[in-house]
Design a protein around this motif. Structure first.
Motif, PDB file in Angstrom:
ATOM      1  N   ALA A 199      -5.368   6.498 -12.912  1.00 34.08           N
ATOM      2  CA  ALA A 199      -4.496   6.084 -11.585  1.00 34.08           C
ATOM      3  C   ALA A 199      -3.872   7.483 -11.181  1.00 34.08           C
ATOM      4  CB  ALA A 199      -3.444   5.140 -11.990  1.00 34.08           C
ATOM      5  N   LEU A 230      -4.661  10.411  -7.580  1.00 33.68           N
ATOM      6  CA  LEU A 230      -3.544  10.132  -6.356  1.00 33.68           C
ATOM      7  C   LEU A 230      -3.833  11.431  -5.459  1.00 33.68           C
ATOM      8  CD1 LEU A 230      -0.412   9.394  -7.976  1.00 33.68           C
ATOM      9  CD2 LEU A 230      -1.797   7.798  -6.643  1.00 33.68           C
ATOM     10  N   ARG A 271      -5.495  10.767  -2.523  1.00 32.88           N
ATOM     11  CA  ARG A 271      -5.222   9.459  -1.714  1.00 32.88           C
ATOM     12  C   ARG A 271      -3.870   9.302  -0.849  1.00 32.88           C
ATOM     13  NH1 ARG A 271      -7.194   5.250  -6.358  1.00 32.88           N
ATOM     14  NH2 ARG A 271      -9.380   5.494  -5.998  1.00 32.88           N
ATOM     15  N   ILE A 272      -3.058  10.639  -1.116  1.00 27.03           N
ATOM     16  CA  ILE A 272      -1.727  10.466  -0.535  1.00 27.03           C
ATOM     17  C   ILE A 272      -1.541  11.622   0.486  1.00 27.03           C
ATOM     18  CG2 ILE A 272       0.828  10.670  -0.918  1.00 27.03           C
ATOM     19  CD1 ILE A 272       0.382   8.946  -3.557  1.00 27.03           C
ATOM     20  N   HIS A 298       5.323   5.885  -2.080  1.00 27.29           N
ATOM     21  CA  HIS A 298       3.820   5.544  -1.835  1.00 27.29           C
ATOM     22  C   HIS A 298       3.586   4.332  -2.782  1.00 27.29           C
ATOM     23  CE1 HIS A 298      -0.442   5.460  -1.198  1.00 27.29           C
ATOM     24  NE2 HIS A 298      -0.141   6.214  -0.023  1.00 27.29           N
ATOM     25  N   PRO A 299       2.786   3.366  -2.268  1.00 30.26           N
ATOM     26  CA  PRO A 299       2.337   2.287  -3.162  1.00 30.26           C
ATOM     27  C   PRO A 299       1.427   2.869  -4.270  1.00 30.26           C
ATOM     28  CG  PRO A 299       2.194   1.573  -1.109  1.00 30.26           C
ATOM     29  CD  PRO A 299       2.647   3.101  -0.921  1.00 30.26           C
ATOM     30  N   GLU A 300       0.518   3.678  -3.934  1.00 27.98           N
ATOM     31  CA  GLU A 300      -0.156   3.962  -5.311  1.00 27.98           C
ATOM     32  C   GLU A 300       0.473   4.833  -6.210  1.00 27.98           C
ATOM     33  OE1 GLU A 300      -4.484   4.886  -4.570  1.00 27.98           O
ATOM     34  OE2 GLU A 300      -4.161   4.521  -2.487  1.00 27.98           O
ATOM     35  N   HIS A 301       1.486   5.647  -5.706  1.00 30.30           N
ATOM     36  CA  HIS A 301       2.256   6.367  -6.828  1.00 30.30           C
ATOM     37  C   HIS A 301       3.236   5.378  -7.631  1.00 30.30           C
ATOM     38  CE1 HIS A 301       6.044   8.211  -7.908  1.00 30.30           C
ATOM     39  NE2 HIS A 301       5.136   9.228  -8.430  1.00 30.30           N
ATOM     40  N   GLN A 302       3.740   4.325  -6.729  1.00 26.42           N
ATOM     41  CA  GLN A 302       4.587   3.298  -7.571  1.00 26.42           C
ATOM     42  C   GLN A 302       3.497   2.673  -8.423  1.00 26.42           C
ATOM     43  OE1 GLN A 302       7.787   2.657  -7.644  1.00 26.42           O
ATOM     44  NE2 GLN A 302       7.867   4.695  -6.790  1.00 26.42           N
ATOM     45  N   ALA A 303       2.433   2.250  -8.198  1.00 19.40           N
ATOM     46  CA  ALA A 303       1.630   1.686  -9.127  1.00 19.40           C
ATOM     47  C   ALA A 303       1.288   2.376 -10.432  1.00 19.40           C
ATOM     48  CB  ALA A 303       0.211   1.366  -8.524  1.00 19.40           C
ATOM     49  N   GLY A 304       1.077   3.653 -10.355  1.00 13.58           N
ATOM     50  CA  GLY A 304       0.938   4.416 -11.454  1.00 13.58           C
ATOM     51  C   GLY A 304       2.062   4.610 -12.406  1.00 13.58           C
TER      52      GLY A 304
END
Length: 97
Positions: free
Chosen positions: A27, A31, A34-35, A74-80
């Motif tokens: 994950a 990133l 993606r960010i 950022h949602p992808e950072h938070q998911a990781g």
């Protein structure tokens, strides 16, 4: 420019080949592309076996404090982060370059 460094320590009894850890590393490795706020991104496993060494590191950079906040939220950072919270602790340093 702000440099954002994170050092992760796997919890006691957790190994790198644990499926949760493998998923967490993947994950974060994804990133960088993606960010939009990220100007520099690298991460990887520590190769040192010294007792004080951490296990995984992120070295990244963003333009300014506002970009850092957008990256952190950022949602992808938070998911990781949610994945890593299950099996590790970490320390950070944010500094201007």
């Amino acid at each position: 420019m702000i440099r954002h460094l994170v050092l992760f320590k796997l919890n006691e009894g957790v190994e790198r080949d644990d499926p949760r850890v493998v998923e967490g590393a993947r994950a974060f490795q994804a990133l960088g592309g993606r960010i939009d706020e990220l100007r520099f991104w690298e991460c990887g496993w520590n190769i040192s076996d010294r007792p004080i060494a951490y296990d995984f590191a992120i070295n990244s950079a963003v333009d300014d404090a506002e970009a850092l906040v957008r990256y952190l939220e950022h949602p992808e950072h938070q998911a990781g982060v949610a994945l890593w919270r299950e099996f590790a602790t970490w320390v950070i340093a944010d500094y201007e370059v």
